[in-house]
Design a protein around this motif. Structure first.
Motif, PDB file in Angstrom:
ATOM      1  N   ASP A 144       0.868  -1.172   0.000  1.00 16.31           N
ATOM      2  CA  ASP A 144       0.000   0.000   0.000  1.00 16.31           C
ATOM      3  C   ASP A 144       0.913   1.232   0.000  1.00 16.31           C
ATOM      4  O   ASP A 144       2.127   1.101  -0.158  1.00 16.31           O
ATOM      5  N   GLU A 145       0.345   2.418   0.201  1.00 11.36           N
ATOM      6  CA  GLU A 145       1.163   3.629   0.169  1.00 11.36           C
ATOM      7  C   GLU A 145       2.216   3.643   1.276  1.00 11.36           C
ATOM      8  O   GLU A 145       3.306   4.180   1.088  1.00 11.36           O
ATOM      9  N   PHE A 146       1.898   3.074   2.420  1.00 14.56           N
ATOM     10  CA  PHE A 146       2.861   3.046   3.523  1.00 14.56           C
ATOM     11  C   PHE A 146       4.133   2.309   3.104  1.00 14.56           C
ATOM     12  O   PHE A 146       5.250   2.744   3.402  1.00 14.56           O
ATOM     13  N   GLY A 147       3.969   1.207   2.417  1.00  8.53           N
ATOM     14  CA  GLY A 147       5.128   0.458   1.935  1.00  8.53           C
ATOM     15  C   GLY A 147       5.945   1.255   0.935  1.00  8.53           C
ATOM     16  O   GLY A 147       7.179   1.202   0.935  1.00  8.53           O
ATOM     17  N   VAL A 148       5.265   2.020   0.071  1.00  6.86           N
ATOM     18  CA  VAL A 148       5.962   2.865  -0.899  1.00  6.86           C
ATOM     19  C   VAL A 148       6.771   3.942  -0.188  1.00  6.86           C
ATOM     20  O   VAL A 148       7.918   4.219  -0.551  1.00  6.86           O
ATOM     21  N   TYR A 149       6.180   4.559   0.849  1.00  3.07           N
ATOM     22  CA  TYR A 149       6.894   5.593   1.601  1.00  3.07           C
ATOM     23  C   TYR A 149       8.147   5.026   2.270  1.00  3.07           C
ATOM     24  O   TYR A 149       9.209   5.651   2.257  1.00  3.07           O
ATOM     25  N   ILE A 150       8.034   3.840   2.845  1.00  2.00           N
ATOM     26  CA  ILE A 150       9.180   3.228   3.525  1.00  2.00           C
ATOM     27  C   ILE A 150      10.326   2.992   2.536  1.00  2.00           C
ATOM     28  O   ILE A 150      11.474   3.376   2.765  1.00  2.00           O
ATOM     29  N   GLY A 151      10.015   2.346   1.417  1.00  2.00           N
ATOM     30  CA  GLY A 151      11.052   2.041   0.438  1.00  2.00           C
ATOM     31  C   GLY A 151      11.650   3.279  -0.197  1.00  2.00           C
ATOM     32  O   GLY A 151      12.866   3.369  -0.391  1.00  2.00           O
ATOM     33  N   THR A 152      10.805   4.255  -0.507  1.00  2.00           N
ATOM     34  CA  THR A 152      11.289   5.475  -1.147  1.00  2.00           C
ATOM     35  C   THR A 152      12.166   6.292  -0.208  1.00  2.00           C
ATOM     36  O   THR A 152      13.215   6.808  -0.608  1.00  2.00           O
ATOM     37  N   LEU A 153      11.738   6.415   1.049  1.00  2.00           N
ATOM     38  CA  LEU A 153      12.543   7.155   2.027  1.00  2.00           C
ATOM     39  C   LEU A 153      13.893   6.484   2.243  1.00  2.00           C
ATOM     40  O   LEU A 153      14.925   7.155   2.361  1.00  2.00           O
ATOM     41  N   ASN A 154      13.891   5.171   2.297  1.00  2.00           N
ATOM     42  CA  ASN A 154      15.136   4.440   2.494  1.00  2.00           C
ATOM     43  C   ASN A 154      16.138   4.716   1.379  1.00  2.00           C
ATOM     44  O   ASN A 154      17.340   4.882   1.619  1.00  2.00           O
ATOM     45  N   ILE A 155      15.637   4.830   0.158  1.00  2.00           N
ATOM     46  CA  ILE A 155      16.522   5.030  -0.991  1.00  2.00           C
ATOM     47  C   ILE A 155      16.948   6.484  -1.134  1.00  2.00           C
ATOM     48  O   ILE A 155      18.100   6.789  -1.473  1.00  2.00           O
ATOM     49  N   LEU A 156      16.036   7.427  -0.838  1.00  2.00           N
ATOM     50  CA  LEU A 156      16.296   8.834  -1.128  1.00  2.00           C
ATOM     51  C   LEU A 156      16.804   9.647   0.055  1.00  2.00           C
ATOM     52  O   LEU A 156      17.211  10.799  -0.128  1.00  2.00           O
ATOM     53  N   LEU A 157      16.774   9.102   1.257  1.00  2.00           N
ATOM     54  CA  LEU A 157      17.209   9.868   2.431  1.00  2.00           C
ATOM     55  C   LEU A 157      18.632  10.416   2.293  1.00  2.00           C
ATOM     56  O   LEU A 157      18.890  11.567   2.689  1.00  2.00           O
ATOM     57  N   PRO A 158      19.588   9.654   1.732  1.00  5.80           N
ATOM     58  CA  PRO A 158      20.941  10.212   1.579  1.00  5.80           C
ATOM     59  C   PRO A 158      20.999  11.470   0.725  1.00  5.80           C
ATOM     60  O   PRO A 158      21.898  12.297   0.907  1.00  5.80           O
ATOM     61  N   PHE A 159      20.043  11.640  -0.188  1.00  6.59           N
ATOM     62  CA  PHE A 159      20.058  12.805  -1.079  1.00  6.59           C
ATOM     63  C   PHE A 159      19.738  14.095  -0.337  1.00  6.59           C
ATOM     64  O   PHE A 159      19.964  15.185  -0.886  1.00  6.59           O
ATOM     65  N   ILE A 160      19.191  14.004   0.855  1.00  9.39           N
ATOM     66  CA  ILE A 160      18.964  15.212   1.644  1.00  9.39           C
ATOM     67  C   ILE A 160      19.940  15.301   2.810  1.00  9.39           C
ATOM     68  O   ILE A 160      20.317  16.400   3.234  1.00  9.39           O
ATOM     69  N   VAL A 161      20.381  14.161   3.320  1.00  5.81           N
ATOM     70  CA  VAL A 161      21.304  14.165   4.455  1.00  5.81           C
ATOM     71  C   VAL A 161      22.657  14.741   4.052  1.00  5.81           C
ATOM     72  O   VAL A 161      23.225  15.581   4.768  1.00  5.81           O
ATOM     73  N   LEU A 162      23.179  14.332   2.918  1.00  7.88           N
ATOM     74  CA  LEU A 162      24.522  14.766   2.513  1.00  7.88           C
ATOM     75  C   LEU A 162      24.612  16.272   2.245  1.00  7.88           C
ATOM     76  O   LEU A 162      25.523  16.931   2.765  1.00  7.88           O
ATOM     77  N   PRO A 163      23.694  16.879   1.450  1.00  6.71           N
ATOM     78  CA  PRO A 163      23.784  18.345   1.279  1.00  6.71           C
ATOM     79  C   PRO A 163      23.509  19.110   2.560  1.00  6.71           C
ATOM     80  O   PRO A 163      24.111  20.155   2.803  1.00  6.71           O
ATOM     81  N   LEU A 164      22.616  18.608   3.411  1.00  6.41           N
ATOM     82  CA  LEU A 164      22.337  19.263   4.690  1.00  6.41           C
ATOM     83  C   LEU A 164      23.569  19.221   5.592  1.00  6.41           C
ATOM     84  O   LEU A 164      23.921  20.217   6.233  1.00  6.41           O
ATOM     85  N   PHE A 165      24.205  18.076   5.637  1.00  2.67           N
ATOM     86  CA  PHE A 165      25.403  17.922   6.465  1.00  2.67           C
ATOM     87  C   PHE A 165      26.504  18.867   5.998  1.00  2.67           C
ATOM     88  O   PHE A 165      27.164  19.537   6.807  1.00  2.67           O
ATOM     89  N   ALA A 166      26.686  18.966   4.677  1.00  2.00           N
ATOM     90  CA  ALA A 166      27.705  19.874   4.130  1.00  2.00           C
ATOM     91  C   ALA A 166      27.379  21.320   4.473  1.00  2.00           C
ATOM     92  O   ALA A 166      28.274  22.109   4.797  1.00  2.00           O
ATOM     93  N   SER A 167      26.093  21.689   4.417  1.00  2.00           N
ATOM     94  CA  SER A 167      25.693  23.057   4.741  1.00  2.00           C
ATOM     95  C   SER A 167      25.903  23.354   6.225  1.00  2.00           C
ATOM     96  O   SER A 167      26.367  24.436   6.592  1.00  2.00           O
TER      97      SER A 167
END
Length: 274
Positions: A144-167
């Motif tokens: 269901d949508e919950f499963g999509v959110y879990i998988g998508t967040l797992n894959i895309l979380l580094p794309f926000i963590v790395l630029p935030l950490f650098a900033s």
């Protein structure tokens, strides 16, 4: 005599990349736009068909909703994680970055199926909860949508963590000390000084997560169980099963335009805060 035309220095190094972009990106993009606008002559019939069909509108709206929710939770999870990483010693920061980057070396397909092993009805989580007697029947985590959110967040979380950490690493902590010296409490100093200066990175990372979510195919198809319609899965159906290339091109063009609008809104919001 005419002066000899002088090309900018280093143009020879740029031209191969420019040609690749034109041949493999710009030309297909223009071809897609042409398919959506021309039949025997200039026409908007394919866009009219998209607008008049509630199924297409619902899928587009659902895709943007999932993209926005994913970006929101990526910010909620990524901001404190990035901030915590800045408090570590340099050696521990390198180790933390390695842990974040490591999943990029694993196939998205493998990482997606790993969630089925973890959260499926017979997965590790449900089996453990059943053995402990905490639940009477397996919990529906996936498909269901919950499963999509879990998988998508797992894959895309580094794309926000790395630029935030650098900033955050570039932030001058003396600004917080100055705010504290003027009587500001720690939370007030964070809210009035630290957060506004890191907000552009938040919006940039959030926009990146949002845009990447819009084009996801494998994760929604597997963890959504075919019950979560998104643009990528609909385009796959229109192109490979019907096929209806013109309508697919129209939907792709609409998706591109709306994505650009959201991108400029994110960027404008980031510039307004600097």
């Amino acid at each position: 005599m005419l002066k000899r035309l002088q090309l900018p220095k280093g143009i020879g190094f740029v031209l191969p990349l420019l040609l690749i972009i034109i041949v493999f990106f710009n030309i297909p993009l223009l071809y897609m736009l042409g398919l959506s606008l021309f039949s025997k002559s200039l026409t908007l019939e394919y866009y009219a068909e998209i607008i008049q069909n509630p199924v297409y509108i619902q899928v587009l709206a659902n895709t943007f909703k999932i993209g926005l929710i994913t970006a929101f939770f990526a910010i909620i999870l990524g901001y404190p994680l990035s901030y915590w990483m800045t408090t570590l010693s340099q050696s521990k920061q390198i180790f933390a970055i390695a842990l974040i980057v490591l999943p990029f070396f694993i196939s998205i397909l493998v990482r997606t199926y790993a969630w089925i092993v973890m959260l499926g009805k017979n997965g590790i989580v449900n089996s453990s909860l059943l053995k402990l007697g905490l639940i009477g029947s397996p919990i529906q985590f996936l498909y269901d949508e919950f499963g999509v959110y879990i998988g998508t967040l797992n894959i895309l979380l580094p794309f926000i963590v790395l630029p935030l950490f650098a900033s955050m690493l570039q932030f001058d902590n003396r600004l917080l000390l100055a705010a504290r010296s003027l009587g500001a409490k720690p939370f007030t100093a964070f809210l009035k000084v630290y957060f506004p200066l890191t907000l552009p990175a938040v919006l940039s990372g959030g926009s990146l997560v949002f845009i990447l979510t819009l084009g996801f195919f494998v994760t929604p198809a597997i963890l959504g169980g075919g019950k979560v319609p998104m643009v990528a899965t609909m385009l796959n159906t229109l192109i490979n099963y019907y096929p209806d290339w013109e309508v697919a091109a129209g939907i792709s063009t609409i998706l591109l335009i709306v994505t650009l609008i959201f991108y400029f809104l994110f960027q404008k919001g980031g510039r307004n805060e600097t």
